[in-house]
Design an enzyme around this catalytic site. Sequence first.
Site, mmCIF file in Angstrom:
data_model
loop_
_atom_site.group_PDB
_atom_site.id
_atom_site.type_symbol
_atom_site.label_atom_id
_atom_site.label_comp_id
_atom_site.label_asym_id
_atom_site.label_seq_id
_atom_site.Cartn_x
_atom_site.Cartn_y
_atom_site.Cartn_z
ATOM 1 N N GLY B 36 0.959 -1.046 0.046
ATOM 2 C CA GLY B 36 -0.015 -0.021 -0.221
ATOM 3 C C GLY B 36 0.953 1.167 0.025
ATOM 4 N N LEU B 37 0.264 2.309 0.039
ATOM 5 C CA LEU B 37 0.615 3.686 -0.075
ATOM 6 C C LEU B 37 1.671 4.080 1.204
ATOM 7 C CD1 LEU B 37 -1.880 6.114 -1.674
ATOM 8 C CD2 LEU B 37 0.198 5.061 -2.898
ATOM 9 N N SER B 38 2.611 4.831 1.040
ATOM 10 C CA SER B 38 3.405 5.197 2.033
ATOM 11 C C SER B 38 2.349 5.732 3.313
ATOM 12 C CB SER B 38 4.524 6.410 1.942
ATOM 13 O OG SER B 38 4.920 6.622 2.895
ATOM 14 N N GLY B 39 2.387 5.560 4.277
ATOM 15 C CA GLY B 39 1.263 6.000 5.325
ATOM 16 C C GLY B 39 -0.253 5.402 5.279
ATOM 17 N N SER B 40 -0.158 4.459 4.445
ATOM 18 C CA SER B 40 -1.568 3.600 4.541
ATOM 19 C C SER B 40 -1.417 2.899 5.632
ATOM 20 C CB SER B 40 -1.638 2.803 3.057
ATOM 21 O OG SER B 40 -0.645 1.587 3.149
ATOM 22 N N LYS B 42 0.713 -0.078 6.636
ATOM 23 C CA LYS B 42 1.461 -1.387 6.342
ATOM 24 C C LYS B 42 2.512 -1.816 7.651
ATOM 25 C CE LYS B 42 3.916 0.009 3.120
ATOM 26 N NZ LYS B 42 3.350 1.417 3.000
ATOM 27 N N SER B 43 3.435 -0.951 8.019
ATOM 28 C CA SER B 43 4.193 -1.277 8.944
ATOM 29 C C SER B 43 3.566 -1.421 10.535
ATOM 30 C CB SER B 43 5.430 -0.189 9.054
ATOM 31 O OG SER B 43 6.164 -0.767 9.882
ATOM 32 N N SER B 110 5.931 -1.653 -2.248
ATOM 33 C CA SER B 110 5.882 -2.715 -3.217
ATOM 34 C C SER B 110 4.708 -2.514 -4.354
ATOM 35 C CB SER B 110 5.661 -4.159 -2.770
ATOM 36 O OG SER B 110 4.399 -4.222 -1.728
#
Lengths: 202, 202
Positions: B36-40, B42-43, B110
């Site tokens: 997913g986008l940065s800030g979505s 994931k981490s 990704s």
Amino acid sequence: MRKQKATNITWHAHKVSREEREKLLDQKGVVLWFTGLSGSGKSTLANEVAYKLHERGKLTYVLDGDNIRHGLNKDLGFTPEDRAENIRRISEVANLFADAGVITLTAFISPYRRDRNFCRSLLKDRFMEIYTKAPLEVCEERDPKGLYKKARAGEIKEFTGIDAPYEPPENPELIIETDKETIEESVNRVIKKMEELGYLHG
Amino acid sequence: MRKQKATNITWHAHKVSREEREKLLDQKGVVLWFTGLSGSGKSTLANEVAYKLHERGKLTYVLDGDNIRHGLNKDLGFTPEDRAENIRRISEVANLFADAGVITLTAFISPYRRDRNFCRSLLKDRFMEIYTKAPLEVCEERDPKGLYKKARAGEIKEFTGIDAPYEPPENPELIIETDKETIEESVNRVIKKMEELGYLHG
């Protein structure tokens, strides 16, 4: 990620630490680095140690040519640069495995001191260098993969021990002379050393 | 490696199989691939899932920018080729971790479908693609690392969502709309799906 939007609160995720994984597994995340000539017994010994540890309920993983050269490092050949990059990547992966809490055993010729020391610099006191030492003649007589024969016939170039150098470890944690002791003896020595170093408890 | 020399007997080492490790750990070795986008989120989500699983006695490991970009992949930049190589290596490493029996969670933007599908092709039915979906405006408002601000200012080029594409998964195992549910709800959905797929027993 919470329902309230547009706040300036940074939400900190829980993270599982290496120590917490080690406690779960009752072991330390470490790297056992087997180095030596082709045919010196690295892979055999690494797998036997892993098997014995598994019987004791420990989580182990062996990194070797079979699972590295056909996957992660399939883009690399055998020039000095590629050999260095090969060992660099293996070292980084072994470091991740140790961080995950896994007892990680690597079985690669890894002929250059500098490359092996790179892994030691990553792992520090979680690194055991194990030199499987056997005379070239013995390794060549064993020749489990027929590689010495090919090297002697000139079909393989830059083969360690024949026309490429092997730099023996200067201060390995263990030297195993695989032509002078049984595999059972060798396995027991490795595990005894691991116990001494406190690796077999979380 | 036995005392008798000069025999033609090839000595076969015991090997610990993936199945044996999975039995020891009472879990399957799998990859949960967060994209997913940065800030979505994931981490954050990957780490929360790992934490919850760890509390249940499961061995997890999160691969993310922190432990990959500064180590294994520090030689790679952000060109399309380097991004592909980045994801290729991560996929190969995740495959090794899953082979070791570890529940492996990867948190990388990704952006390319082809790269993610490479990992799926390695793992087959041990791969869960989890799409953390949030509108660009929401991600940009969160901007946890200040990267969108830099991308808008032109200080970062080829930033996914701004001037580089993101290809959403076509058939992910899960879609998590991180602006529409709480993190607790999301974590529970991931774990429920893992249970359904039989991942939480050896």
